[in-house]
Motif scaffolding. Structure first.
Motif, short mmCIF file in Angstrom:
data_model
loop_
_atom_site.label_atom_id
_atom_site.label_comp_id
_atom_site.label_asym_id
_atom_site.label_seq_id
_atom_site.Cartn_x
_atom_site.Cartn_y
_atom_site.Cartn_z
N MET A 1 2.72 6.29 -3.39
CA MET A 1 2.36 6.48 -1.99
C MET A 1 1.71 7.84 -1.80
O MET A 1 1.97 8.79 -2.53
CB MET A 1 3.63 6.39 -1.13
N PRO A 30 7.87 7.62 7.56
CA PRO A 30 7.04 6.61 6.89
C PRO A 30 6.87 6.87 5.40
O PRO A 30 6.62 5.94 4.63
CB PRO A 30 5.70 6.70 7.63
N ARG A 33 10.02 5.22 4.39
CA ARG A 33 10.20 3.85 4.88
C ARG A 33 9.36 2.84 4.10
O ARG A 33 9.88 1.79 3.68
CB ARG A 33 9.84 3.77 6.37
N ILE A 34 8.08 3.13 3.89
CA ILE A 34 7.20 2.15 3.23
C ILE A 34 7.59 1.94 1.77
O ILE A 34 7.70 0.78 1.32
CB ILE A 34 5.72 2.56 3.36
N THR A 38 8.99 -1.59 0.34
CA THR A 38 8.29 -2.20 -0.80
C THR A 38 9.26 -2.46 -1.95
O THR A 38 9.17 -3.50 -2.61
CB THR A 38 7.14 -1.29 -1.27
N ARG A 97 -0.50 5.56 -4.52
CA ARG A 97 -0.98 4.34 -3.88
C ARG A 97 -1.82 3.47 -4.82
O ARG A 97 -1.58 2.25 -4.92
CB ARG A 97 -1.78 4.69 -2.63
N LEU A 206 1.70 -4.36 1.85
CA LEU A 206 2.41 -3.22 2.44
C LEU A 206 1.70 -1.92 2.11
O LEU A 206 1.49 -1.06 2.98
CB LEU A 206 3.85 -3.18 1.95
N TYR A 207 1.35 -1.75 0.84
CA TYR A 207 0.71 -0.49 0.43
C TYR A 207 -0.76 -0.44 0.83
O TYR A 207 -1.30 0.63 1.12
CB TYR A 207 0.87 -0.28 -1.08
N PHE A 210 -0.62 -0.19 5.05
CA PHE A 210 0.22 0.78 5.75
C PHE A 210 0.30 2.15 5.09
O PHE A 210 0.89 3.07 5.66
CB PHE A 210 1.64 0.22 5.92
N VAL A 211 -0.28 2.31 3.92
CA VAL A 211 -0.27 3.61 3.24
C VAL A 211 -1.68 4.16 3.23
O VAL A 211 -2.58 3.55 2.64
CB VAL A 211 0.28 3.49 1.81
#
Length: 422
Positions: A1, A30, A33-34, A38, A97, A206-207, A210-211
């Motif tokens: 991330m 975040p 959280r992410i 994941t 990421r 998700l990545y 949202f990242v």
């Protein structure tokens, strides 16, 4: 991330309960959280396929026991190598990421091809290469979380790590039963791999969505500060190797118990397959709250002391199991089993990361190394125990291993832990 840029300050909430403050911190941040979400979804890939992989490989594809054993061993070795190499790379990049996206794509293809093509060569290729590489997502995500928690108080950081591990365990408490219920009415167990492919796709989304992409140097990046081979050589440090060995004895004892549990249940105390399912499900369900409990204890005590307490509890459980003669006695031990196992499953993560604290990715790759070593320890203990006696005697061999590990841990880090808590 993408890690938070250096210099970004974060304040600790004034929440009185340490058990829930870590959880709220994860929800609100975040950068925690992410990766945590994941990890939870990534757990679906393992939890939906591992209980059925041997049945598919041997039962549906007709692999021999020997070939399947070699396949699993080689896959575990490739997973360790990939975790270490990608961990070093993630430290040099800082932005994890792209790695997470690439690894989830490997999972999509690895699980998806097995489900769609359904041939022996594809099964071997995916289980040997694509899936082990994809499973490196686990250590990469924990490396991302470690890079973030390096900026906060150490006691809060280890509490957060334990809470994340508890959340990850939720996928194991949920998925095997759900997938099992579906497969009970299916002629093939292949749909388990479709679930895993869908979970890998969810992790990718998700990545991807949202990242954000990183701009410039980010927290956790080391770039050219330490060469690749210099980083690799840090794994050969004698002090680190001794601690890895001690940790492998503890976690290997827990893995040995996982192997012995169904055998003792059905052969030593004359329980049923239903008892095996209920016992394993009850332990998995109770492990989650106990992990939150141990996470709270890590705010007050050093991780070595908490790990030793958990190992002693688990050794007590294994000792009592070795003398069990009735099924109800195994049910009576579910609480102490879950409590000890929870500590052994969650505390080693922060301990191993601390061994190479300045390299979140490389330190987190030790999780995969420990899993590999503990599997070898469990196999050796099983071979020794079954050579000298029955499964109850084998359990006592595991107890001896656990107690030796406790003594080693206290000799290596007990005094340092006291100094840290003073």
């Amino acid at each position: 991330m993408a890690q938070r840029p250096h210099g970004s300050k974060r304040t600790t909430s004034g929440i009185t309960s340490p058990m829930f403050s870590a959880l709220l911190r994860i929800i609100r941040d975040p950068y925690l959280r992410i990766p945590t979400l994941t990890l939870f979804v990534a757990g679906f890939t393992y939890a939906s396929t591992l209980p059925y992989q041997s049945m598919i490989g041997i039962g549906e594809f007709g692999l021999s026991d020997g070939l399947y054993s070699m396949l699993i061993f080689a896959a575990a070795a490739i997973n360790v190598a990939a975790s270490v190499l990608l961990g070093i790379l993630s430290d040099r990049l800082g932005d994890r990421r792209p790695l997470v996206l690439a690894l989830t794509i490997a999972g999509i293809f690895g699980y998806g091809l097995i489900y769609e093509v359904r041939s022996v060569p594809v099964f071997i290729l995916c289980v040997l290469f694509l899936i082990p590489v994809s499973n490196s997502t686990f250590s990469i995500l924990f490396g991302s979380i470690r890079a973030t928690t390096n900026e906060i108080a150490p006691r809060e950081a280890v509490s957060i790590t334990s809470t994340v591990r508890a959340i990850y365990s939720g996928s194991w408490a949920l998925m095997p039963g759900l997938v099992g219920l579906y497969l009970a009415h299916s002629q093939s167990m292949m749909p388990a791999y479709a679930v895993a492919a869908a979970a890998s796709l969810a992790c990718f989304c998700l990545y991807f969505f949202f990242v954000p992409r990183s701009v410039g140097k980010v927290g956790g990046a080391t770039f050219g500060e330490e060469g690749f081979f210099a980083s690799l050589m840090r794994l050969l440090d004698p002090a680190l190797m001794i601690r890895l060995g001690a940790m492998a004895l503890i976690t290997g004892t827990q893995r040995l118990s996982t192997t012995l549990s169904p055998l003792i249940t059905t052969q030593m105390v004359h329980g049923t397959v239903t008892d095996v399912g209920f016992l394993s499900g009850a332990v998995a369900f109770l492990e989650m709250p106990f992990m939150l409990f141990w996470g709270a204890m890590l705010r007050r005590f050093h991780n070595v002391h908490v790990l030793v307490a958990g190992a002693l509890l688990y050794s007590t459980h294994l000792t009592l199991v070795s003398f069990a003669t009735e099924t109800w006695q195994l049910y009576a031990l579910v609480g102490i089993n879950s409590c000890g196992a929870a500590a052994i499953l969650c505390v080693p993560i922060s301990y191993l990361q601390d061994l190479i604290a300045d390299r979140p990715g490389l330190g987190s790759s030790l999780i995969a190394v420990n899993m590999f070593l503990s599997g070898g320890v469990a196999a050796i203990l099983f071979a020794i125990g079954t050579a000298i006696g029955d499964y109850s005697e084998t359990a006592r061999v595991g107890v001896a291993s656990g107690l030796i590990a406790v003594v080693l841990m206290l000799m290596l880090d007990g005094k340092r832990s006291k100094a840290a808590t003073a």
